[in-house]
Design a protein around this motif. Structure first.
Motif, PDB file in Angstrom:
ATOM      1  N   UNK A  61       0.812  -1.200   0.000  1.00  0.00           N
ATOM      2  CA  UNK A  61       0.000   0.000   0.000  1.00  0.00           C
ATOM      3  C   UNK A  61       0.846   1.249   0.000  1.00  0.00           C
ATOM      4  N   UNK A  62       0.174   2.357   0.238  1.00  0.00           N
ATOM      5  CA  UNK A  62       0.835   3.655   0.134  1.00  0.00           C
ATOM      6  C   UNK A  62       1.909   3.847   1.184  1.00  0.00           C
ATOM      7  N   UNK A  63       1.720   3.220   2.386  1.00  0.00           N
ATOM      8  CA  UNK A  63       2.682   3.421   3.453  1.00  0.00           C
ATOM      9  C   UNK A  63       4.066   2.916   3.096  1.00  0.00           C
ATOM     10  N   UNK A  64       4.147   1.730   2.517  1.00  0.00           N
ATOM     11  CA  UNK A  64       5.435   1.175   2.142  1.00  0.00           C
ATOM     12  C   UNK A  64       6.097   1.968   1.049  1.00  0.00           C
ATOM     13  N   UNK A  65       5.319   2.372   0.073  1.00  0.00           N
ATOM     14  CA  UNK A  65       5.866   3.180  -1.019  1.00  0.00           C
ATOM     15  C   UNK A  65       6.399   4.494  -0.488  1.00  0.00           C
ATOM     16  N   UNK A  66       5.616   5.135   0.370  1.00  0.00           N
ATOM     17  CA  UNK A  66       6.036   6.420   0.933  1.00  0.00           C
ATOM     18  C   UNK A  66       7.303   6.265   1.760  1.00  0.00           C
ATOM     19  N   UNK A  67       7.389   5.170   2.509  1.00  0.00           N
ATOM     20  CA  UNK A  67       8.569   4.937   3.340  1.00  0.00           C
ATOM     21  C   UNK A  67       9.819   4.809   2.484  1.00  0.00           C
ATOM     22  N   UNK A  68       9.749   4.015   1.430  1.00  0.00           N
ATOM     23  CA  UNK A  68      10.920   3.819   0.574  1.00  0.00           C
ATOM     24  C   UNK A  68      11.322   5.116  -0.118  1.00  0.00           C
ATOM     25  N   UNK A  69      10.356   5.852  -0.593  1.00  0.00           N
ATOM     26  CA  UNK A  69      10.672   7.097  -1.296  1.00  0.00           C
ATOM     27  C   UNK A  69      11.310   8.114  -0.352  1.00  0.00           C
ATOM     28  N   UNK A  70      10.850   8.149   0.881  1.00  0.00           N
ATOM     29  CA  UNK A  70      11.423   9.102   1.825  1.00  0.00           C
ATOM     30  C   UNK A  70      12.791   8.638   2.295  1.00  0.00           C
ATOM     31  N   UNK A  71      12.927   7.320   2.610  1.00  0.00           N
ATOM     32  CA  UNK A  71      14.198   6.832   3.122  1.00  0.00           C
ATOM     33  C   UNK A  71      15.301   6.903   2.073  1.00  0.00           C
ATOM     34  N   UNK A  72      14.977   6.503   0.828  1.00  0.00           N
ATOM     35  CA  UNK A  72      16.007   6.408  -0.206  1.00  0.00           C
ATOM     36  C   UNK A  72      16.270   7.729  -0.912  1.00  0.00           C
ATOM     37  N   UNK A  73      15.236   8.567  -1.017  1.00  0.00           N
ATOM     38  CA  UNK A  73      15.382   9.772  -1.846  1.00  0.00           C
ATOM     39  C   UNK A  73      15.014  11.064  -1.122  1.00  0.00           C
TER      40      UNK A  73
END
Length: 566
Positions: free
Chosen positions: A382-394
């Motif tokens: 869901x959106x939470x995992x996507x948001x986490x990766x985008x914030x952590x990596x980029x």
């Protein structure tokens, strides 16, 4: 259809222990650990380890802190005999480490075993014979007295041979094999007979090992058996009470934990549960279960990836990706609701505070793991995992509504490909969706100018292969931009923040737009070192995405000067 089991299989027998105390106990200290990886674990392999692999595994076992290691069954094979001799002759046994060797209670095998360990610094000699009714009657053809006499003769022979070699520090261990299916009174009697031969006492402790050779009952029954023995053995103050659970019913870890609550002092098993049939008890899981409740296990698994790879290399057996604590996927969440909870937990977790991240029983960093694989994205995410990766990596912290919108884009990609999408692929999808759209407005540059108390903009764009300069005036840069484009869109929300720090920092702008004919709002995103440029790119990104969603015959209406971008 399964047949009626009551005609073929017998129910297990409960222990009459009305005043059992183990259910009220807590495990507050680690047991003595003994690894059987090099013996029990090795004999269970399709391809038993050669000497070099056994040496590699032996080194790793000592490095993680194991001080009792069963290194072989030297009377059973020349390979095991030679390996034990190599450890001794090449002085490969670290200070404080006890090697253990196993032998059946047969005179010629005991003799061979004692020869194998001559001149070793510290040795545990482990002798066993099976004691349950089916072994007495079917395998040995003996009664209780005959089986007890076998154990006593073996214990006496080991003591005599050890006393003839005082240069070695000896410990003796006895196992009534198949203990868990042996009558408790007979198990007690045979153990008492052996400890009498060895004169067990506080100054001369011996190890009594009670194996669930084949796991035959629920863990609470095994705990009752251990507590009964703990209470009823003679010379208990001279006994290190050990357990050796197997995993035939899949409950070896629970059986070992309850056994420790019931009075056991020591646990034998293999790293990651290797062993005959369904395996021995898993020492790593046991140790880390203790760790997650504030009890240091006395073993060092702070570089668990190295331990896993060493065991896999030596045994040629892969550790399951969902293996507790250590599998490649155990710190990985694909589920959208799990990802959202984990992300929020990480956001508030204090560096020195109690560990309280949802769904994660242990801090991955304590095992030398990173957070990089905690949240991964596939079609179930869901959106939470996507948001986490985008914030952590980029460093891209997306507004909540953009998270929802982008998750739908990613969902379509994963549904189409059937693949997991990693952080770099997420960024590529994000770029294609928000940052590189060039139709109908291909942004080339801009300049700002003042008109009295208003803002003017000259906007350079490319459309239909031609470069143009559009001019607009408004209350600010965004209003001037919309005037220059003459676009029939409305700005609903604006948000910006920085990506990165220092001179390399960039601004990211999120622009939420709406337009007639397009359901809901649509996000545009712009990224640039200059905040105004990022804002202009965000508006144009949103307009281009609105244009793409409109039916072809309605796209001209998005721009009041319709033919220009039609």
């Amino acid at each position: 259809m399964l047949q009626d089991p009551s005609r073929k299989y017998r129910p297990y027998r409960p222990v009459q222990l009305a005043d059992r105390s183990w259910p009220d106990q807590l495990i507050t200290r680690p047991p003595v650990w003994m690894s059987t990886d090099l013996r029990d674990g090795n004999q269970a392999l399709f391809e038993p380890m050669d000497a070099e692999r056994k040496l590699e595994l032996f080194r790793m076992l000592t490095e993680v802190g194991l001080r009792e290691i069963e290194v072989g069954f030297p009377s059973a094979s020349q390979t095991d005999y030679d390996f034990v001799r190599r450890l001794i002759d090449e002085d490969r046994i670290p200070e404080g480490v006890w090697i253990e060797v196993l032998t059946q209670a047969r005179p010629e095998l005991i003799q061979r075993t004692m020869e194998a360990v001559s001149d070793a610094p510290r040795v545990i000699v482990h002798v066993y014979n099976a004691t349950s009714p089916v072994f007495r009657e079917v395998v040995f053809g003996q009664d209780r007295d005959g089986v007890m006499a076998m154990a006593v003769r073996g214990a006496r022979q080991i003591r005599e041979l050890a006393e003839a070699n005082p240069q070695t520090e000896w410990r003796f261990q006895y196992s009534p094999e198949t203990f868990s299916t042996t009558e408790l009174d007979f198990a007690r009697d045979i153990v008492d007979a052996v400890t009498e031969v060895w004169e067990a006492g506080p100054e001369r402790p011996v190890i009594i090992n009670l194996p669930a050779t084949v796991e035959m009952s629920t863990p609470n029954v095994f705990a009752d058996q251990i507590e009964w023995m703990h209470r009823n053995l003679s010379r208990r103050d001279g006994i290190v009470l050990s357990v050796h659970p197997h995993n035939d019913r899949g409950t070896a870890v629970a059986a070992a934990e309850l056994a420790l609550m019931a009075g056991a002092d020591r646990v034998e098993g293999c790293l990651f549960g290797n062993g005959e049939r369904t395996g021995n008890v898993d020492l790593v899981t046991l140790a880390l279960n203790l760790y997650t409740h504030g009890v240091h296990p006395g073993l060092d698994f702070s570089r668990i990836n190295d331990v896993v790879r060493t065991v896999e290399n030596c045994t040629r057996i892969a550790v399951h990706p969902r293996h507790p604590y250590v599998g490649d996927l155990v710190f990985t969440a694909f589920s959208g609701s799990h990802q959202d909870a984990i992300r929020k937990g990480f956001a508030v977790q204090q560096e020195d505070g109690p560990w309280q991240v949802p769904y994660l029983t242990i801090d991955p960093r304590d095992l030398g793991r990173t957070y990089e694989s905690v949240i991964r994205v596939n079609s179930q995410s869901g959106k939470g995992g996507i948001a986490y990766l985008m914030e952590r990596e980029y460093g891209l912290a997306m507004p909540r509504r953009l998270q929802v919108e982008f998750s739908q884009v990613v969902q379509a990609w994963t549904d189409d490909t059937g693949k997991e999408v990693r952080a770099e692929e997420l960024w590529r999808i994000f770029e294609q969706e928000y940052l590189v759209l060039e139709e109908p407005v291909d942004y080339l540059g801009h300049s700002l100018f003042d008109v009295e108390d208003r803002q003017g903009i000259r906007l350079r764009v490319r459309e239909q292969g031609r470069e143009e300069t559009l001019t607009g005036v408004g209350n600010g840069p965004i209003d001037a931009l919309l005037a220059a484009l003459d676009a029939d869109v409305r700005v609903q929300h604006y948000e910006e923040h920085s990506m990165g720090r220092g001179s390399d920092a960039r601004a990211v702008c999120f622009m939420e737009l709406s337009a007639d004919g397009v359901p809901g709002d649509v996000y545009g995103v712009g990224i640039h070192p200059n905040i105004v440029t990022a804002s202009i790119r965000a508006v144009i990104s949103g307009i281009n995405r609105i244009w793409a969603r409109l039916p072809a015959d309605r796209r001209e209406a998005l721009f009041r000067a319709g033919e220009r971008f039609g």
